[in-house]
Write an enzyme that holds these catalytic residues in place. Structure first.
Site, mmCIF file in Angstrom:
data_model
loop_
_atom_site.group_PDB
_atom_site.id
_atom_site.type_symbol
_atom_site.label_atom_id
_atom_site.label_comp_id
_atom_site.label_asym_id
_atom_site.label_seq_id
_atom_site.Cartn_x
_atom_site.Cartn_y
_atom_site.Cartn_z
ATOM 1 C CB VAL A 115 47.970 6.681 25.611
ATOM 2 C CG1 VAL A 115 47.404 7.753 26.030
ATOM 3 C CG2 VAL A 115 49.050 7.155 24.490
ATOM 4 C CG ASP A 116 53.414 2.796 23.956
ATOM 5 O OD1 ASP A 116 52.828 2.052 23.578
ATOM 6 O OD2 ASP A 116 54.569 3.073 23.621
ATOM 7 C CG ASP A 117 53.531 2.013 30.351
ATOM 8 O OD1 ASP A 117 53.906 0.877 30.815
ATOM 9 O OD2 ASP A 117 54.217 2.778 29.937
ATOM 10 C CB VAL A 149 50.941 -2.348 26.528
ATOM 11 C CG1 VAL A 149 51.489 -3.806 27.338
ATOM 12 C CG2 VAL A 149 51.746 -1.832 25.385
ATOM 13 N NE ARG A 162 52.988 -0.129 21.758
ATOM 14 C CZ ARG A 162 53.961 -0.348 20.927
ATOM 15 N NH1 ARG A 162 53.927 -1.206 19.710
ATOM 16 N NH2 ARG A 162 55.115 0.534 20.918
#
Length: 656
Positions: A395-397, A400, A468
């Site tokens: 989920v972080d990628d 972003v 994020r």
């Protein structure tokens, strides 16, 4: 910084100097873009991965002497002059497991054990209790070479692969990286192969007590009383494992293979991380699968793709980071091209169009990965970290990349953004936070079993990843997402530390976490005068170094001081300045001094330099150095500082 290390002048950076710094940094970053539109920088860990790569070649008898000699140069270079062993990060303390592996690898490539560097390493290892005190993964490595008996490893029967999701010890209750590493490792532990080891290199000299005489391989330190309970369970299970019927044993091995092979992931490898990939290579050899078999051949190729070879040295990366690097580089490039004095907007827009098209092509839309075990009705829509890792998007990628596609504004990205939005909403954990790869992956007791001496068997929600996700959803501005965002904000408020900072799970450390959360608060419309924001701002101000920069060491993950280091670093200075600007403090003297420090540290090519590690894989066990951080984060910070000068509200209008 002045040569005497004193503080820089408080005179603000001139507009001409600021524009020049942004322009030069933009040109350097643009020059690193690949022909198809993406960016990828080196991702470096400690001595462990290159040492394991060398030992893998010796396990298989697939020795590339020229490459191994280059890796030996690298290992010798990063050996500590202070303690004689190998640390987990730049200038870190002695680590016994990394040191044993590095020593073993150097001995394997032919280094004389009586050479000064080998003698210093051996003495340091023995002074710290010897190789018998290494961590679980190192003891597995030693067992594969016959240097310790298999009883040196915890009881981890392959029959674990048969347990359902509801069982406490099920692999489905572990993190993605644990599942992918464990599955082939369980097969290896079941088959107990012995390395070919053609030069018959062993390291008995690293043991204080001869391995065959060690009676207690599992002796803590334990994190709680549960450690003693699970050790007792290990002792009780050990004599029972050989009694498991052969039919059940073979069924469990088949279950492991059935888990692994759909996830082999082509040239990107199982889980797209080195330990899992190397275990697969050894597993196939142990099973008698020919090296020419497409499965084994591709698995070996995947491992080799992680090698970084230079003129005089080489090392092996733990994985690669193209999606992450491209997303972050893209944000910096757009920031540099924004505002009335944006750098080469026409060229940048074309570069970004190409980058976004490449990113859209990497979105995972047709594979329900392991995350679906906890939300089977959720449609895929995320991005992985690596070139290909379809079973394991994070989920972080995704947040972003989603923010970048939305910010770039190409209508062709609308469907990709919406699929990402739906996927991220569906990945929220019960407590309101987000983990990186899984939902509610938080059975903390598992971190107390003997196998989990690294303490990172799980993927629970964290403040930086949650921030994020909130930033992404808030940037999109869909009213129906308000409840999801509020639940995430409530989680972040609960996670704030007493000093006003936030822990950074995936970046070093409290500076990274605090910057991430301040961006999320800003995107979500939290007042800059909110008590949580004010406390975070005051903490960042207090952590600024006399020269105007910020630095934080990996020691902060090991009960060391938070927010401090022996020197200022470009990436950390950028994070702190971005955090302060997200909190409405663009005109704070602390930010002005940070800009002056960044400009002073930039070289004539527009680049910054940074040796210390800036991220973490597993706190206290495995640290990372993203080579791109020192370039795209300072550019982002300086360009934003310039752009906010002309803003009437001084509020960042997007989530990152």
């Amino acid at each position: 910084m002045p040569a005497d290390g004193s503080a820089l002048s408080d005179t603000p950076l001139s507009r001409d100097d600021l524009d020049r710094a942004v322009r030069n940094a933009h040109a350097t970053l643009a020059g690193a873009q690949q022909g198809d539109g993406h960016w990828v920088y080196e991702l470096e860990a400690d001595a462990t991965i290159p040492a394991e790569y060398i030992l893998l070649e010796h396990f298989l008898d697939r020795i590339d002497d020229a490459l191994e000699q280059k890796m030996a140069v690298y290992l010798r270079r990063i050996q500590s002059d202070v303690h004689g062993g190998w640390p987990l990060y730049h200038n870190g303390d002695f680590n016994i497991s990394a040191s044993v592996k590095a020593y073993f690898a150097l001995k394997a490539v032919g280094d004389d054990i009586n050479a000064p560097h080998m003698r210093r390493a051996r003495e340091a290892i023995l002074d710290h209790g010897g190789a018998e005190r290494t961590n679980v993964f190192t003891r597995f490595q030693l067992a594969l070479f016959g240097d310790v008996p298999w009883r040196a490893t915890p009881v981890m029967p392959v029959e674990l692969m048969l347990l359902p999701r509801s069982a406490f010890f099920s692999v489905w209750n572990m993190s993605y990286w644990s599942r992918t590493v464990i599955a082939p490792l369980l097969v290896l532990a079941a088959l107990r192969p012995v390395a070919i080891n053609p030069r018959q290199i062993h390291v008995r000299e690293l043991f204080v007590t001869p391995p065959e005489k060690v009676t207690d391989w599992i002796r803590g330190p334990y994190r709680s009383s549960w450690g003693y309970v699970f050790k007792g369970l290990d002792v009780a299970l050990r004599p029972l494992v050989p009694l498991i019927p052969s039919k059940t044993h073979q069924k469990a091995i088949k279950a492991a293979i059935d888990f692994i092979e759909p996830r082999l992931n082509g040239r990107d490898g199982l889980g797209a991380i080195y330990p899992a990939m190397a275990n697969v290579v050894m597993m196939y050899r142990a099973m008698g699968v020919a090296d020419t078999d497409p499965r084994a051949a591709t698995a070996w190729e995947a491992v080799q793709n992680l090698v970084v070879e230079k003129d005089d040295e080489a090392y092996c990366q733990p994985c690669v980071s193209p999606i992450w690097d491209t997303g972050l580089s893209g944000h910096a490039m757009i920031e540099a091209a924004s505002g009335p004095n944006g750098v080469a907007p026409a060229e940048t827009l074309e570069d970004m169009k190409k980058a976004c098209a490449w990113l859209r092509s990497k979105q995972i839309l047709d594979v329900k990965g392991d995350w679906a075990i906890n939300n089977p009705n959720l449609a895929p829509g995320g991005w992985a970290f690596q070139y290909g890792n379809d079973y394991y998007p994070d989920v972080d990628d995704t947040a972003v990349v989603g923010m970048l596609l939305h910010r770039e504004g190409d209508p062709a990205s609308a469907e990709a953004i919406e699929r990402a939005r739906q996927w991220i909403i569906g990945m929220q954990s019960t407590d309101g936070g987000w983990g990186a790869f899984d939902i509610d992956n938080n059975k903390d007791l598992l971190n107390h079993i003997p196998f989990a001496d690294h303490g990172a068997l799980l993927d629970p929600p964290t403040a930086d990843v949650t921030a994020r996700c909130i930033s992404f959803l808030a940037q999109l501005g869909n009213p129906e997402d308000a409840a999801v965002i509020q639940k995430g904000l409530d989680y972040l408020r609960k996670e704030q530390e007493a000093d006003g900072s936030w822990f950074g799970r995936w970046g070093t450390n409290y500076v990274y976490g605090t910057w991430s959360v301040l961006c999320a608060f800003n995107a979500a419309g939290i007042s800059h005068d909110d008590a949580a924001v004010v406390r975070a701002v005051e903490w960042l101000r207090a952590m600024q170094r006399p020269d105007g920069g910020w630095g934080e060491g990996c020691e902060s993950y090991e009960n060391g001081p938070r927010g401090t280091y022996g020197e200022s670093l470009p990436s950390q200075t950028a994070w702190a300045a971005l955090g302060l600007m997200a909190a409405g403090r663009r005109d704070d003297p602390a930010v002005s001094r940070a800009m002056s420090w960044l400009a002073d540290q930039q070289d004539e090519t527009g680049a910054w330099h940074e040796d210390p590690y800036n991220a973490v894989g597993f706190p206290k066990v495995f640290y990372l150095r993203y080579h791109g951080y020192k370039q795209f984060f300072p550019l982002m910070a300086m360009a934003r500082y310039r752009n906010l000068e002309s803003s009437n509200t001084r509020r960042v209008g997007f989530g990152f």
